[in-house]
Design a protein around this motif. Structure first.
Motif, PDB file in Angstrom:
ATOM      1  N   THR A 640       0.813  -1.222   0.000  1.00  0.00           N
ATOM      2  CA  THR A 640       0.000   0.000   0.000  1.00  0.00           C
ATOM      3  C   THR A 640       0.844   1.268   0.000  1.00  0.00           C
ATOM      4  O   THR A 640       0.294   2.367   0.069  1.00  0.00           O
ATOM      5  CB  THR A 640      -0.926   0.013   1.238  1.00  0.00           C
ATOM      6  OG1 THR A 640      -0.124  -0.096   2.429  1.00  0.00           O
ATOM      7  CG2 THR A 640      -1.917  -1.138   1.188  1.00  0.00           C
ATOM      8  N   ALA A 641       2.161   1.129  -0.065  1.00  0.00           N
ATOM      9  CA  ALA A 641       3.024   2.302  -0.147  1.00  0.00           C
ATOM     10  C   ALA A 641       3.010   2.848  -1.572  1.00  0.00           C
ATOM     11  O   ALA A 641       2.381   2.299  -2.475  1.00  0.00           O
ATOM     12  CB  ALA A 641       4.446   1.948   0.275  1.00  0.00           C
ATOM     13  N   MET A 642       3.733   3.959  -1.781  1.00  0.00           N
ATOM     14  CA  MET A 642       3.825   4.535  -3.115  1.00  0.00           C
ATOM     15  C   MET A 642       4.631   3.627  -4.030  1.00  0.00           C
ATOM     16  O   MET A 642       5.521   2.903  -3.586  1.00  0.00           O
ATOM     17  CB  MET A 642       4.481   5.912  -3.035  1.00  0.00           C
ATOM     18  CG  MET A 642       4.455   6.688  -4.343  1.00  0.00           C
ATOM     19  SD  MET A 642       5.167   8.346  -4.162  1.00  0.00           S
ATOM     20  CE  MET A 642       3.955   9.103  -3.078  1.00  0.00           C
ATOM     21  N   ASP A 643       4.290   3.660  -5.337  1.00  0.00           N
ATOM     22  CA  ASP A 643       5.042   2.866  -6.305  1.00  0.00           C
ATOM     23  C   ASP A 643       6.542   3.083  -6.105  1.00  0.00           C
ATOM     24  O   ASP A 643       7.004   4.229  -5.978  1.00  0.00           O
ATOM     25  CB  ASP A 643       4.693   3.291  -7.734  1.00  0.00           C
ATOM     26  CG  ASP A 643       3.268   2.938  -8.122  1.00  0.00           C
ATOM     27  OD1 ASP A 643       2.538   2.414  -7.267  1.00  0.00           O
ATOM     28  OD2 ASP A 643       2.893   3.195  -9.276  1.00  0.00           O
ATOM     29  N   GLU A 644       7.315   1.998  -6.105  1.00  0.00           N
ATOM     30  CA  GLU A 644       8.757   2.138  -5.967  1.00  0.00           C
ATOM     31  C   GLU A 644       9.451   0.864  -6.413  1.00  0.00           C
ATOM     32  O   GLU A 644       8.818  -0.179  -6.621  1.00  0.00           O
ATOM     33  CB  GLU A 644       9.150   2.460  -4.532  1.00  0.00           C
ATOM     34  CG  GLU A 644       8.845   1.374  -3.524  1.00  0.00           C
ATOM     35  CD  GLU A 644       9.219   1.798  -2.109  1.00  0.00           C
ATOM     36  OE1 GLU A 644       9.677   2.927  -1.938  1.00  0.00           O
ATOM     37  OE2 GLU A 644       9.042   0.982  -1.200  1.00  0.00           O
ATOM     38  N   SER A 645      10.764   0.972  -6.571  1.00  0.00           N
ATOM     39  CA  SER A 645      11.566  -0.207  -6.887  1.00  0.00           C
ATOM     40  C   SER A 645      11.776  -1.018  -5.620  1.00  0.00           C
ATOM     41  O   SER A 645      12.141  -0.473  -4.580  1.00  0.00           O
ATOM     42  CB  SER A 645      12.920   0.203  -7.471  1.00  0.00           C
ATOM     43  OG  SER A 645      12.761   0.771  -8.739  1.00  0.00           O
ATOM     44  N   GLY A 646      11.558  -2.321  -5.732  1.00  0.00           N
ATOM     45  CA  GLY A 646      11.683  -3.187  -4.574  1.00  0.00           C
ATOM     46  C   GLY A 646      12.993  -3.942  -4.546  1.00  0.00           C
ATOM     47  O   GLY A 646      13.766  -3.937  -5.504  1.00  0.00           O
ATOM     48  N   ARG A 647      13.229  -4.601  -3.435  1.00  0.00           N
ATOM     49  CA  ARG A 647      14.442  -5.397  -3.236  1.00  0.00           C
ATOM     50  C   ARG A 647      14.055  -6.645  -2.444  1.00  0.00           C
ATOM     51  O   ARG A 647      13.464  -6.546  -1.364  1.00  0.00           O
ATOM     52  CB  ARG A 647      15.478  -4.576  -2.470  1.00  0.00           C
ATOM     53  CG  ARG A 647      16.827  -5.266  -2.238  1.00  0.00           C
ATOM     54  CD  ARG A 647      17.683  -4.368  -1.364  1.00  0.00           C
ATOM     55  NE  ARG A 647      19.033  -4.849  -1.171  1.00  0.00           N
ATOM     56  CZ  ARG A 647      20.115  -4.366  -1.786  1.00  0.00           C
ATOM     57  NH1 ARG A 647      19.979  -3.380  -2.645  1.00  0.00           N
ATOM     58  NH2 ARG A 647      21.316  -4.842  -1.552  1.00  0.00           N
ATOM     59  N   LEU A 648      14.362  -7.809  -2.989  1.00  0.00           N
ATOM     60  CA  LEU A 648      14.157  -9.070  -2.288  1.00  0.00           C
ATOM     61  C   LEU A 648      15.517  -9.590  -1.870  1.00  0.00           C
ATOM     62  O   LEU A 648      16.398  -9.778  -2.709  1.00  0.00           O
ATOM     63  CB  LEU A 648      13.461 -10.086  -3.178  1.00  0.00           C
ATOM     64  CG  LEU A 648      13.204 -11.450  -2.516  1.00  0.00           C
ATOM     65  CD1 LEU A 648      12.115 -11.336  -1.442  1.00  0.00           C
ATOM     66  CD2 LEU A 648      12.817 -12.502  -3.553  1.00  0.00           C
ATOM     67  N   ALA A 649      15.697  -9.810  -0.573  1.00  0.00           N
ATOM     68  CA  ALA A 649      16.992 -10.241  -0.056  1.00  0.00           C
ATOM     69  C   ALA A 649      16.824 -11.485   0.814  1.00  0.00           C
ATOM     70  O   ALA A 649      15.856 -11.606   1.568  1.00  0.00           O
ATOM     71  CB  ALA A 649      17.638  -9.128   0.757  1.00  0.00           C
ATOM     72  N   PHE A 650      17.786 -12.399   0.681  1.00  0.00           N
ATOM     73  CA  PHE A 650      17.928 -13.528   1.601  1.00  0.00           C
ATOM     74  C   PHE A 650      19.108 -13.218   2.507  1.00  0.00           C
ATOM     75  O   PHE A 650      20.196 -12.876   2.027  1.00  0.00           O
ATOM     76  CB  PHE A 650      18.153 -14.825   0.837  1.00  0.00           C
ATOM     77  CG  PHE A 650      16.967 -15.280   0.054  1.00  0.00           C
ATOM     78  CD1 PHE A 650      15.927 -15.967   0.663  1.00  0.00           C
ATOM     79  CD2 PHE A 650      16.873 -14.997  -1.306  1.00  0.00           C
ATOM     80  CE1 PHE A 650      14.820 -16.378  -0.071  1.00  0.00           C
ATOM     81  CE2 PHE A 650      15.775 -15.414  -2.043  1.00  0.00           C
ATOM     82  CZ  PHE A 650      14.743 -16.098  -1.432  1.00  0.00           C
ATOM     83  N   LEU A 651      18.895 -13.321   3.819  1.00  0.00           N
ATOM     84  CA  LEU A 651      19.899 -12.981   4.815  1.00  0.00           C
ATOM     85  C   LEU A 651      20.344 -14.261   5.522  1.00  0.00           C
ATOM     86  O   LEU A 651      19.507 -15.057   5.976  1.00  0.00           O
ATOM     87  CB  LEU A 651      19.347 -11.988   5.830  1.00  0.00           C
ATOM     88  CG  LEU A 651      19.159 -10.528   5.359  1.00  0.00           C
ATOM     89  CD1 LEU A 651      18.050 -10.401   4.317  1.00  0.00           C
ATOM     90  CD2 LEU A 651      18.846  -9.612   6.539  1.00  0.00           C
ATOM     91  N   PHE A 652      21.664 -14.438   5.613  1.00  0.00           N
ATOM     92  CA  PHE A 652      22.219 -15.675   6.156  1.00  0.00           C
ATOM     93  C   PHE A 652      23.137 -15.436   7.355  1.00  0.00           C
ATOM     94  O   PHE A 652      23.602 -16.382   7.973  1.00  0.00           O
ATOM     95  CB  PHE A 652      23.025 -16.406   5.077  1.00  0.00           C
ATOM     96  CG  PHE A 652      22.305 -16.557   3.777  1.00  0.00           C
ATOM     97  CD1 PHE A 652      21.384 -17.580   3.599  1.00  0.00           C
ATOM     98  CD2 PHE A 652      22.527 -15.674   2.731  1.00  0.00           C
ATOM     99  CE1 PHE A 652      20.712 -17.727   2.387  1.00  0.00           C
ATOM    100  CE2 PHE A 652      21.865 -15.810   1.522  1.00  0.00           C
ATOM    101  CZ  PHE A 652      20.949 -16.836   1.348  1.00  0.00           C
ATOM    102  N   GLY A 653      23.451 -14.182   7.676  1.00  0.00           N
ATOM    103  CA  GLY A 653      24.442 -13.887   8.688  1.00  0.00           C
ATOM    104  C   GLY A 653      24.002 -14.217  10.106  1.00  0.00           C
ATOM    105  O   GLY A 653      22.820 -14.141  10.429  1.00  0.00           O
ATOM    106  N   GLU A 654      24.976 -14.563  10.938  1.00  0.00           N
ATOM    107  CA  GLU A 654      24.790 -14.852  12.368  1.00  0.00           C
ATOM    108  C   GLU A 654      23.693 -15.891  12.612  1.00  0.00           C
ATOM    109  O   GLU A 654      23.014 -15.876  13.632  1.00  0.00           O
ATOM    110  CB  GLU A 654      24.476 -13.567  13.137  1.00  0.00           C
ATOM    111  CG  GLU A 654      24.859 -13.663  14.605  1.00  0.00           C
ATOM    112  CD  GLU A 654      24.458 -12.455  15.413  1.00  0.00           C
ATOM    113  OE1 GLU A 654      25.050 -12.265  16.489  1.00  0.00           O
ATOM    114  OE2 GLU A 654      23.564 -11.688  14.991  1.00  0.00           O
TER     115      GLU A 654
END
Length: 972
Positions: A640-654
């Motif tokens: 529901t935020a304003m149109d924008e470029s997204g980022r999908l990240a997988f996090l593996f640290g710690e």
């Protein structure tokens, strides 16, 4: 030599929307130790053993006045046997192949100031030597093997010599010129050899630092070591003593920018001292509380106790470490070999072409992928003009097809239709077009082609985008054209101009460079372009911080993440993809398959395109307990935020070091979940018309950031001026909008914050009275108004109040409104002289009931030969009527060719026949026929498309191009 500290490979920018196929892993690629290039005395097209008593000045330029990285040396051209020399050839060295070597000295001159940094900065007490190959056909190269045999200086603080490559165009600046560091020596930590790369057009870098001991090297100061790379159209391989240390390629680039290493580069050897920001190099900076301390650098600051510290140069340490005798950077030879005919990539290269517009630094090697067409002219309707001295070099249409992705054609920052036209001189059988975009994309663009044989424009393709950022687009053509014209319609990001890096046309020739693989996107199926990892990790970036040591590979069509050190927090190890558009009020499903070698956790995060997004900019964050069995995971996100470029990240640290496998990553766009009429943002940078005094004037907090469309960039009050004060801005929006919502992105950080805001419209009527702001870097939406502005109200004023005694800081403001005139009809004259009436871009009502008639005409002697509406040819019509307009349209009009006698008159001019007799600076406009073509400044306007055998230099003059002599200084 870079101007940033070396770090492990990282990536934070937007990922290309389309992945180019990599041929770098082709079978039977030539090995580094292949007999073909085993000796510098065989098969090389350049070699210097430095065995002559003086430096070969035809091959080498001695550089001076280079000030970067906070370095402490002054490069001087003082050649042996002069006193205190910096450059010495034919110096005896029994370990050299011929007993002679080049020495580049760095000498501390006993306290004698040699120069000042940048001409007016800190004093420089060291003189040193730097040479780089001349920018000529014989001394700069695009592909092949580059090698030097080197002894380093002793391992002492601040020693920083290097052997490296820079692109052949100092006029475009760093790192747009691209950089490959074949070796660097870091004196404060001399046990390993850094080898790095810097991409274009903006500084994204990576590399490795390999311990000498792992390479079987005991002491690089006393034994010669060979450092080299093999460079092909798709990869750069790094070697030390014939051992491969890393491969950087199109397939594993992961830094979200187009592959830049397809243009000629010059070779550089230098003996630098100090890198102010790289601890592994070290420096001679010290601090004192005495403001009169000698040899100050100019830097000063207050420490945590409020005591002023003054930075100065520790000359005693310089004298002890370096001294008047100096230290030596010793080079046995430098050599380059072309790719052998047997190499599988060599057949895809063509080093015969030159830049179409460069009158300086123009060498062969541009457009060097086989089939890549070199234009004879590029024109456009306009380009971005910011009143900076470098506007033409940085933004002009030449850049759209100059053979290099590190430069750009930037359109004006508006939503009008803009065009760029490329002339290839004659009809070419074009197989495909390959287009590199950056930063901001057009909402829609059209591509047209015109054969010289028919003189009639044809529609090739129309492309629609949903997200801004880096992207590569590829289109089949398979037709002959002389002219290609690209027309933009609107922008995705209303705060930025459109950036076209390069439009590449490939001719259908034998061994043409293969067309990149197109990753087609159906948003209802998957908005990601490589979620299956079938061949590689294209379009995925990786991060490694806090001592973590992950490796990311594609194995059997799956992404495999292995590590032995998982860092200090979840974000220490990441793999991400980005540059997919998230649209307001749509439902998204995120799914993937994953497993681990042993039970462990990972996190998945969907957010705005930030490396470390805040909570408000994070739309999904889930911790997942993996098992040893491949399992599917699925999550739903209502965006529901304003149109924008997204980022999908997988996090593996710690979260453990067990190997993780991921596959079949999908983000699918589902149903529209909004209600009511569609709202659009109406505030951009051009709408900010005035503001109060008290705003920060430095770039990081200027008032313009409040209207740049980025909720995370912040405008701030000025320290020492605006503490405790209300600040304000005034905006004027376009006509034909009905404002329904106010969006405020606040700030909650200490010392600079937004406590309350107020909005007025018109002559001071309250829209929203003083209201608390509770967000930090993300929008809060307000739609309850004290008074309702009239439809079409344009004037709005925002007031911002900080907490008591603090400075105000605001992320962004936006008005969301109904566009009452959303449908636009744009018109493009494909040929000069075509008249479309009405000519300007006009808007039509959201009632979908408007009608509009457009007429088309041609100048005397020519006729309208084709009208193209929304890509459909309507033929030689002179009028067209749109009825019940319910969508946007584009009209493109082409004319019959100019009369033959006009072309003959033009070619009769003797001055245009022989380019070697002309100089662009003195060419008179009388050499062209005024009734058919007028010269225009700065490459600005459409040119006569009727053809004519103009010589190259005469053509440059007609296009209004100027000679560019800007000195590149942002490298070392």
């Amino acid at each position: 030599m870079n101007n940033h500290s070396f770090k492990p490979k990282w990536s934070t920018l937007l990922t290309c929307a389309i992945a180019a196929a990599s041929l770098g892993g082709a079978a039977n690629a030539t090995e580094y130790n292949d007999p073909y290039w085993a000796s510098p005395n065989a098969n090389t097209d350049f070699v210097d053993h430095f065995d002559s008593p003086t430096l070969n000045r035809d091959a080498w330029l001695v550089e001076k006045d280079i000030f970067v990285n906070g370095e402490d040396q002054d490069y001087q051209d003082v050649e042996f046997p002069a006193a205190d020399w910096t450059i010495g050839t034919a110096q005896p060295d029994e370990d050299a192949l011929d007993g002679k070597a080049l020495i580049l000295k760095a000498r501390y001159m006993d306290g004698e100031i040699q120069d000042y940094y940048g001409g007016n900065g800190k004093p420089l007490f060291i003189r040193a030597g730097r040479i780089e190959s001349q920018i000529t056909d014989a001394t700069t190269f695009t592909y092949g093997k580059f090698e030097a045999r080197i002894k380093t200086p002793p391992a002492r603080n601040a020693e920083f010599p290097a052997w490296w490559l820079l692109g052949n165009y100092p006029d475009v600046g760093w790192t747009a010129c691209q950089e490959l560091d074949i070796m660097e020596f870091t004196g404060a930590e001399a046990t390993a050899v850094p080898q790095t790369y810097w991409t274009a057009p903006y500084p994204v870098h990576g590399g490795v630092s390999t311990p000498y001991a792992d390479l079987g090297i005991t002491n690089p100061e006393t034994e010669y070591v060979t450092y080299g790379i093999i460079k092909t159209p798709d990869s750069v391989e790094y070697y030390v003593n014939g051992i491969k240390t890393q491969t950087f390629s199109r397939a594993n680039q992961g830094d979200d920018q187009p592959w830049p290493y397809v243009t000629p580069m010059r070779m550089i050897l230098n003996h630098a001292i100090t890198h102010a920001e790289w601890p592994a190099v070290g420096n001679y900076n010290a601090v004192s509380t005495d403001p009169s301390v000698p040899n100050r650098t100019g830097a000063s600051w207050q420490d945590a106790e409020g005591v002023w510290q003054y930075e100065y140069i520790n000359t005693d340490a310089m004298a002890a470490n370096i001294g008047r005798e100096g230290t030596d950077f010793i080079v046995d030879y430098v050599a380059h070999w072309p790719l052998p005919a047997s190499d599988p990539m060599q057949k895809y290269t063509d080093d015969s072409k030159y830049s179409f517009f460069r009158s300086e630094n123009n060498t062969k090697g541009f457009y060097n992928l086989r089939g890549w067409l070199a234009p004879v002219a590029v024109t456009a309707d306009d380009y971005l003009r910011t009143d900076w001295a470098d506007d033409e070099r940085d933004h002009a249409p030449d850049n759209a097809a100059d053979g290099y992705v590190g430069s750009k054609w930037a359109t004006p920052a508006d939503d009008n239709a803009h065009w760029v036209e490329i002339d290839y001189g004659s009809d070419k059988q074009i197989s495909y077009l390959w287009i590199d975009w950056s930063w901001n994309l057009p909402s829609v663009y059209d591509i047209f082609g015109k054969p010289e044989t028919t003189g009639a424009w044809e529609h090739i393709v129309t492309s629609t985008q949903t997200s801004e950022g880096w992207a590569e687009h590829v289109f089949d053509v398979n037709k002959p054209y002389r002219y290609i014209k690209l027309v933009t319609r609107g922008r995705i990001n209303k705060a930025e101009p459109i950036w076209l890096l390069e439009l590449k046309a490939f001719e259908d020739v034998e061994n043409m460079y293969p067309k990149p693989v197109i990753a087609g996107i159906d948003r209802s199926e998957n908005i990601l372009s490589n979620g299956t990892f079938d061949t590689d990790l294209s379009n995925w970036g990786t991060e490694a911080y806090d001592g973590s040591d992950p490796t990311y590979t594609s194995v059997n069509g799956e992404a495999v993440i292995s590590l032995t050190n998982d860092g200090a927090n979840a974000g220490s190890v990441q793999m991400h993809t980005s540059n997919f558009g998230l649209q307001k009020d749509y439902r998204y499903t995120v799914s993937f398959d994953a497993k681990a070698a042993a039970a462990r956790n990972i996190q998945v995060r969907l957010s705005k395109n930030d490396l470390n997004p805040n909570a408000e900019g994070t739309y999904l964050l889930e911790t997942i307990a993996l098992s040893e069995a491949m399992t599917n995971y699925s999550f739903t996100v209502d965006f529901t935020a304003m149109d924008e470029s997204g980022r999908l990240a997988f996090l593996f640290g710690e979260m453990g070091t067990d190997t993780v496998t991921i596959d079949n990553v999908v983000i699918s766009e589902g149903e529209f979940i909004g209600s009511g009429e569609t709202l659009v943002p109406v505030i951009g940078p051009s709408n900010l018309i005035s503001y109060s005094t008290g705003w920060e004037t430095d770039w990081w907090g200027v008032v313009g950031r409040i209207a740049d469309g980025d909720a995370g960039s912040k405008a701030s009050g000025n320290d020492g001026e605006a503490e405790g004060l209300d600040l304000d801005i005034t905006v004027k929006i376009e006509e034909n909008f009905e404002v329904r919502e106010v969006w405020i992105s606040g700030d909650n950080s200490p010392d600079r914050s937004l406590d309350q805001f107020k909005v007025e419209y018109g002559d001071g009527t309250t829209l929203i009275d003083w209201t608390p702001s509770t967000t930090d870097g993300t929008y809060e939406i307000f739609n309850t108004f004290a008074n309702t502005p009239d439809v079409g109200e344009r004037d709005f004023k925002f007031y911002f109040r900080p907490p008591a005694g603090q400075l105000v800081e605001v992320g962004n403001v936006q008005l969301m409104a109904i566009d009452l005139m959303p449908h636009r009809i744009s018109s493009v004259a494909l040929d000069e002289g075509a008249v479309i009436s009405p000519a300007e871009t006009l808007r039509y009502s959201n009632t979908n009931t408007d009608d509009a008639t457009y007429t088309f005409s041609a100048p005397e002697g020519r006729t309208v030969n084709n009208v193209i509406i929304d890509g459909e040819s309507k033929g030689a019509i002179t009028e067209f009527t749109f009825t019940d307009i319910s969508a946007s349209h584009v009209i493109a009009v082409g004319l019959s060719p100019a009369a033959v006698e006009d072309e003959e008159e033009e070619t009769e001019e003797p001055e245009t026949e022989e380019p070697e007799t002309e100089e662009p600076e003195t060419e008179e406009p009388e050499t062209e026929e005024p009734e058919t073509e007028q010269p225009e400044e700065s490459n600005g306007g459409s040119k006569n498309s009727g053809g004519g055998s103009l010589g190259l230099f005469a053509l440059l003059t007609l296009l209004g191009l100027r000679i560019r002599k800007k000195q590149l200084t942002a490298n070392s």
